[in-house]
Design a protein around this motif. Structure first.
Motif, PDB file in Angstrom:
ATOM      1  N   PRO A  64       0.814  -1.208   0.000  1.00 51.21           N
ATOM      2  CA  PRO A  64       0.000   0.000   0.000  1.00 51.21           C
ATOM      3  C   PRO A  64       0.850   1.261   0.000  1.00 51.21           C
ATOM      4  O   PRO A  64       0.523   2.224  -0.669  1.00 51.21           O
ATOM      5  N   SER A  94      -3.259  -3.732   9.856  1.00 57.27           N
ATOM      6  CA  SER A  94      -2.925  -5.075   9.383  1.00 57.27           C
ATOM      7  C   SER A  94      -2.100  -5.812  10.437  1.00 57.27           C
ATOM      8  O   SER A  94      -2.328  -7.000  10.705  1.00 57.27           O
ATOM      9  N   LYS A 120      -7.983   0.113  -5.613  1.00 53.54           N
ATOM     10  CA  LYS A 120      -7.362  -0.739  -4.599  1.00 53.54           C
ATOM     11  C   LYS A 120      -8.429  -1.298  -3.672  1.00 53.54           C
ATOM     12  O   LYS A 120      -9.337  -0.598  -3.248  1.00 53.54           O
ATOM     13  N   GLU A 171      -3.792  -7.243  -0.360  1.00 55.88           N
ATOM     14  CA  GLU A 171      -4.238  -6.270  -1.353  1.00 55.88           C
ATOM     15  C   GLU A 171      -4.538  -6.992  -2.653  1.00 55.88           C
ATOM     16  O   GLU A 171      -3.751  -7.800  -3.130  1.00 55.88           O
ATOM     17  N   TYR A 209      -9.058  -4.714  -0.597  1.00 53.05           N
ATOM     18  CA  TYR A 209      -8.356  -5.629   0.316  1.00 53.05           C
ATOM     19  C   TYR A 209      -9.270  -6.764   0.740  1.00 53.05           C
ATOM     20  O   TYR A 209     -10.489  -6.604   0.830  1.00 53.05           O
ATOM     21  N   LYS A 213     -10.457   0.574  -0.893  1.00 51.20           N
ATOM     22  CA  LYS A 213      -9.713   1.642  -0.225  1.00 51.20           C
ATOM     23  C   LYS A 213     -10.557   2.910  -0.176  1.00 51.20           C
ATOM     24  O   LYS A 213     -10.561   3.639   0.818  1.00 51.20           O
ATOM     25  N   VAL A 233      -4.142  -9.270   5.913  1.00 53.73           N
ATOM     26  CA  VAL A 233      -4.780  -8.355   4.957  1.00 53.73           C
ATOM     27  C   VAL A 233      -4.042  -8.472   3.634  1.00 53.73           C
ATOM     28  O   VAL A 233      -2.823  -8.341   3.578  1.00 53.73           O
TER      29      VAL A 233
END
Lengths: 259, 326
Positions: free
Chosen positions: A6, A91, A112, A105, A114, A68, A103
């Motif tokens: 991230p 996370s 984005k 991605e 997760y 996100k 977590v």
């Protein structure tokens, strides 16, 4: 490790960072996030982190990747610039401090998002994690489809999938007593949850689709596990499936072979 | 198929002719007759359609059909000069490539070959119910059992639940408020306009009838006075020698007079019906209480003609009404 991702990719999102200065953008976004963190009271940082942990847990109920965009809108709000740092600490909390969830991605270029994946390896003896009957039946179907796709060479045409499922009484053209609208469940719900990928074949009319493993499947299970399941059904040894065996060895040999 | 083949030979001939002119010229001169281009496109479309039909043969690893197709499309491309035909060519090539990919996937080299249907049958054997009527079906319990079995294969995060449950999501109701008034107003407009019109028409009709009834009453009273308060022969009163329809109308209007007690009909000494207006309301009510008969009167055109002859009527007592344009 997903935690680093991230932070790095955050730079691309920020309109202020010049796209050409790739080497510079990392430090810049770092400082930007750090600056945003510095503007918050420690108690506020803690509160936002905890909020995010709770938000992730609640949103995970639906098994749909958590965007996100939504995290920034619902949890961080005016502190969205601090996303990379708060996401990292949230996370960490999920993974080490509390419940053993990882977590991940999603690899999606559009936006984005997760997902949460259990870090603790499951065994048939571990009885403390229970699934509801609905979860069980749906995951059974997911497993069947993942097996079919993997065994068929990591892709399967929709017509062949429907044809095969029909042999098990699951007809995508009729309401199913357990799954209801099968087509919708497979092509919409499983796809949205990230268990399957459904790719339209080019130049196909009427549209034909190829099914592949979705990103969640690659995180929650492995080719080895799926092959084990198939072998249980067939009462065979994994090595007897030569091409699939080679495929899984290859995927395990490379560090990111699952992708 | 035959037509396609003959087209192909034509195409080749044309291509050869062009080659005489020189390859460079071909490229530099995209001018091509529209009919020729149409022919080329037609060939491509036939080709693509044919490929779709024979798709399964093409992707069969045992057949060489796809190579044959590739050669054919190469031939088709020779007379192509402009972009539109070339686009069709790439479309056909893309299809061949796609089929080639499927063919490669269908090619199995391993000793143990995976058969999806076989896998499905094994699953049904494992998790399907043993009942003979349930062939090829996995019941709910079977799916649950399978799910329980495959649970260790998934690192699925457990669903998070509040110990005392969570707030239900409130369903937001936004729509009705702005929409309803709009609907209502439009409905109102629609409703009022036609009802107004209808009632207006009806009113006019009612008024017309009432007016006629009053006119007939006035006539009756006039003749009653003229005949020195002697009852008037009913047939003489209503018959119109010029119109059977108006005669019937007169009969109709006078029936209103009787019903409402403004006149009475009775049989005179000659046994013929006579009519006279009722003068006093008190008398009328008393009269009405005494006898209130209902009679159905028939009058056919033949009877009307006969009556006209018998009574020798030349002019109507109730003047002929002018027919309203309606």
């Amino acid at each position: 490790m997903p935690k680093a991702k991230p932070r790095r990719q955050e730079a691309d999102d920020d309109a202020s960072s010049a796209a050409s200065q790739t080497s510079f953008s990392q430090t810049q976004s770092n400082t930007q996030a750090e600056r945003a963190m510095a503007g918050m009271e420690p108690a506020e940082q803690e509160r936002r982190t905890n909020d995010l942990v709770q938000y992730l847990l609640i949103m995970d109920q639906r098994k749909v990747p958590i965007k996100k965009l939504d995290i920034n809108k619902q949890v961080l709000k005016e502190h969205s610039k601090a996303f990379p740092i708060i996401m990292r600490s949230a996370s960490d909390k999920l993974s080490k401090v509390s419940v053993g969830l990882k977590v991940i991605e999603m690899q999606d270029n559009k936006q984005k998002s997760y997902i949460l994946v259990n870090e603790i390896e499951q065994t048939s003896e571990s009885q403390h994690l229970r699934w509801s009957d609905e979860e069980k039946s749906k995951m059974g179907l997911v497993m069947v489809i993942l097996s079919l796709v993997f065994m068929n060479g990591n892709t399967m045409k929709d017509s062949l999938l429907w044809h095969t499922l029909k042999k098990m009484g699951v007809d995508h053209e009729h309401q199913h007593e357990v799954f209801g609208d099968v087509k919708k469940l497979v092509m919409t719900e499983f796809v949205r949850q990230g268990y399957l990928e459904c790719i339209k074949q080019p130049n196909s009319d009427p549209p034909a689709f190829d099914f592949k493993w979705g990103q969640r499947s690659k995180q929650e299970t492995t080719k080895r596990k799926v092959l084990q399941f198939v072998c249980k059904v067939y009462e065979k040894e994994p090595q007897q499936w030569t091409s699939q065996w080679q495929d899984l060895l290859q995927s395990e040999g490379t560090p990111n072979g699952n992708a | 198929m035959n037509s396609v083949k003959s087209n192909q030979t034509n195409g080749r001939d044309e291509a050869e002719d062009d080659e005489v002119v020189g390859e460079n010229m071909d490229i530099l001169q995209p001018q091509q007759k529209e009919s020729e281009r149409r022919q080329i496109r037609q060939r491509y479309r036939d080709f693509i359609e044919d490929m779709q039909k024979t798709q399964h043969d093409l992707i069969n690893p045992e057949s060489d059909a796809i190579n044959e197709r590739l050669r054919e499309v190469d031939e088709l491309y020779k007379p192509v000069r402009t972009a539109r035909e070339a686009a069709l060519d790439s479309c056909a090539l893309a299809m061949i490539a796609n089929y080639g990919r499927q063919k490669a996937q269908a090619l199995h080299t391993e000793f143990v070959k995976f058969q999806p249907v076989e896998f499905a049958e094994k699953l049904v054997n494992l998790f399907g119910s043993s009942g003979a009527g349930d062939m090829g079906n996995i019941p709910f319990e079977g799916w649950v059992q399978m799910g329980e079995n495959i649970r260790p294969y998934f690192n699925r995060s457990p669903a998070f639940h509040f110990m005392a449950g969570s707030f239900e999501k409130e369903v937001q109701k936004r729509r009705p408020t702005p929409k309803e008034p709009k609907d209502k107003s439009s409905k109102d407009e629609k409703d009022t306009v036609p009802t107004q019109l209808r009632s207006f028409e009806e009113q006019q009709k009612n008024e017309a009838t009432t007016a006629e009834v009053e006119r007939v009453l006035a006539q009756l009273q006039k003749y009653y006075e003229e005949s020195e308060k002697n009852p008037i022969c009913f047939f003489e009163f209503i018959l119109n020698p010029h119109s059977f329809g108006q005669t019937i109308e007169n009969l109709f209007y006078s029936s209103f007079l009787i019903r409402d007690g403004y006149a009475k009909i009775f049989i005179d000494e000659d046994g013929l019906p006579v009519i006279e207006p009722v003068e006093k309301p008190e008398e009328e009510t008393a009269h009405e209480k005494q006898k209130h008969h209902q009679t159905v009167v028939t009058l056919t055109p033949q009877e009307w003609k006969e009556l006209l002859k018998v009574y020798e009527i030349k002019t109507p007592m109730i003047p002929t009404r002018t027919v309203e344009p309606n």
